[in-house]
Design an enzyme around this catalytic site. Sequence first.
Site, PDB file in Angstrom:
ATOM      1  N   HIS A  13     -25.234  18.780 -11.881  1.00  0.00           N
ATOM      2  CA  HIS A  13     -26.193  17.813 -12.395  1.00  0.00           C
ATOM      3  C   HIS A  13     -25.723  16.403 -12.029  1.00  0.00           C
ATOM      4  O   HIS A  13     -24.538  16.194 -11.720  1.00  0.00           O
ATOM      5  CB  HIS A  13     -26.325  17.959 -13.918  1.00  0.00           C
ATOM      6  N   GLU A  50     -25.019  13.842 -13.762  1.00  0.00           N
ATOM      7  CA  GLU A  50     -23.900  13.322 -14.559  1.00  0.00           C
ATOM      8  C   GLU A  50     -22.569  13.914 -14.095  1.00  0.00           C
ATOM      9  O   GLU A  50     -21.555  13.214 -14.011  1.00  0.00           O
ATOM     10  CB  GLU A  50     -24.080  13.671 -16.046  1.00  0.00           C
ATOM     11  N   CYS A 104     -28.272  17.510 -20.585  1.00  0.00           N
ATOM     12  CA  CYS A 104     -28.357  18.873 -21.112  1.00  0.00           C
ATOM     13  C   CYS A 104     -27.120  19.151 -21.983  1.00  0.00           C
ATOM     14  O   CYS A 104     -26.204  18.335 -22.063  1.00  0.00           O
ATOM     15  CB  CYS A 104     -28.454  19.892 -19.974  1.00  0.00           C
ATOM     16  N   CYS A 120     -23.846  18.865 -19.982  1.00  0.00           N
ATOM     17  CA  CYS A 120     -23.453  17.496 -19.642  1.00  0.00           C
ATOM     18  C   CYS A 120     -23.070  16.703 -20.897  1.00  0.00           C
ATOM     19  O   CYS A 120     -22.126  15.911 -20.865  1.00  0.00           O
ATOM     20  CB  CYS A 120     -24.575  16.785 -18.892  1.00  0.00           C
TER      21      CYS A 120
END
Lengths: 161, 361
Positions: A50, A52, A86, A89
Site C-alpha cells: 500500500h 503508506e 487500512c 497500515c
Amino acid sequence: MDDFMRRALVLASEALAAQEVPVGCVFTFNGNIVAESRNSVNITHNPTRHAEINCIDIILRYCKNNQINYHTYFENIVVYVTVEPCIMCAAALNNLNIKEVIYGCANDRFGGKTVLDVNTFYDKGYKLTGNVLADEAMSLLKQFYKGANPNAPESKVKKNK
Amino acid sequence: MSVSSVLFSAGTRSEMDLELEPPLKKQRTINTYLPDIDIWIDKIKSSDQNLSPVVSDEFNAPIKLGKVYVGYIKNVQDISKAVMTLNEKIPLKELQHLKRVKRQNIILCPITSLNSETIQEYIEKNVGELKDIFDYFQVLEVPFTAPRVTKQYQETKKYWPCNFHPNHYWEKLVRNSFFTDHELVIHRTYMEVVMEIVKWHSNYLQIKLSDDGLQDINASIVVDPDINSIVTIAFDHRQIHPLQHTAMIAIDNVARTQNGGVWDNNISDELMIHLKEKFAINFGVRDSNKNSKEGPYLCTGYNLYILREPCHMCSMALVHARTKRIFFCIENQEKGALKSTVKLQTISSLNHHFEVFTGFL
C-alpha cells in the site's frame, strides 16, 4: 494541508493509470515532503504494498543511508493519504509511533478506524483527521472499481455492482 | 558482513580452546541456547489433542434471555387462527427464531412493546379479533438470541421452542474434532518445521529463548496444502526493519514465487538444506503448467504456520493476501489479532475470512 493532499491525489491518479487501486500518500517532516508513493500491489504481486507501506520503506532506506535513528524520525512524521489507512497500515503506523495521519475519504471495507479502531490497541495512538478532499479521493476509487481489477481471479459469484 | 555473522563471531573461543588438540571444529552447539524449544517440539509431536479452531464468540456465548407476554388460549381450535393473525398484525421481528406457540401458550410480544396500557388493552388495540380467546396472560423469560449451534439449541429449548437448522460446518468447528488423526500429523509436522527454523536462527544468532526473549522472535512457513509442499519460509527481521515481521516477509516471499516481491530475499541456503535433510517434506510451488496459464494468486489456497499469534498489521496483511488457514502456536496477549485482543477473522465486513487454529502445545 490541502497542498499535501493534492499531491497525494496526483499520486493516486498515477496508480489508477497503472491499473492499481488509486491510493496516494505523502509523508511530511517539518512541513516538507520527505517521501511519496502510491499503491503498487498488482505490479509486485504483494498485497501489502500500500502507499503508506511504500513510504515507510522509503523513510527506512533514507534513515539507514544517512545513519539517522528512524524511531525518532517517524515520531515527527505527518502522513497525508487519500484513503483512510487500512487495518494493516494503521497498525504499521502505530508501531512506528507516527505523529499524525490526515486522510481523504473513509474506507468502509478495511479501514483502521471505520472497521476496527486500531489506535485502541496501542498505548499512544496517533492523531487522526479525515474528510480532506474526500470527494476527489472517492471519485478516483469509483473510477477504478468500475473497471475490474486485472489481477484478481474470476469471482465465483457474479456481483451486481 | 551480515548481522547474523557478526553476532556469531562475537562468541569468541577462549584461550583454553586454542590449546586443545586437534582444534575443535567450530560448531553451533545445539541446545545451549534453547532451554524450552526442545520441550515444545516434543510436545508438538507427541500431543494427541485435536487443534482448536478460533471461532467467533457468538458460538460459545451463553444464551441471552428476555421477557415476553404469553397468552394462554382457552380453546385449542383457536390456536392456528391466533398464530396467523398475530404473525400478520404483530410479528416477532427480532425474535423470529422463536416458535410462536408452546402447547396452548402463545407469545404475544416483548414486554417493551407496551407503553402504559395493560396487555389486554394492547391486544384489543392491535389484534381486536383475538381479545376474547385468552384465559390468562403471564410474563415469561425466553431466549432473545438465536442458537447458532446444537449446544446452544439444547439450552434454548429449556425455555421455549426454537427454530434451528444445524450448520454442519459450524458444528464441526465447535465439536473440537476438526481434523482427522492423519491431518493432525501433517499440521503438527509443519509446526515442527517452524520450530526448527526458530531453533536454527536462535543458534545462529545466539538468542536465548526464554519467555521474554521470545517476545520478538517469530517464524513462519507457507504451505500449499493441495500438493503438501512448503512454498516459502520466513524468519522475523524486525530488529533491522520494523515492518519485517515474519508474516510480512512470508507474503513478500510468496510474491517472489509469482515474479513479484519487493524486499531482498534473506532465506538462508544453509537453513534450507538443513530443513530438507531433516524433514521428508516437499518444497516449492506447484507446477504451473498443469494449472493452465493461471498460477496461484497471492496466498489463495495457502496455509500459514506461524510460531506466535500475528499482530494487527500481520493479520490484516494475511487477509489482504487471502490466506486460507492460519495455524499458530503461542498466543500474543498484547498484540495478537486472531484471538488475544480481537478476532480479525470474525469481522464480517472484511472481504476475506480465513480459518484460524491453535492448540499445538
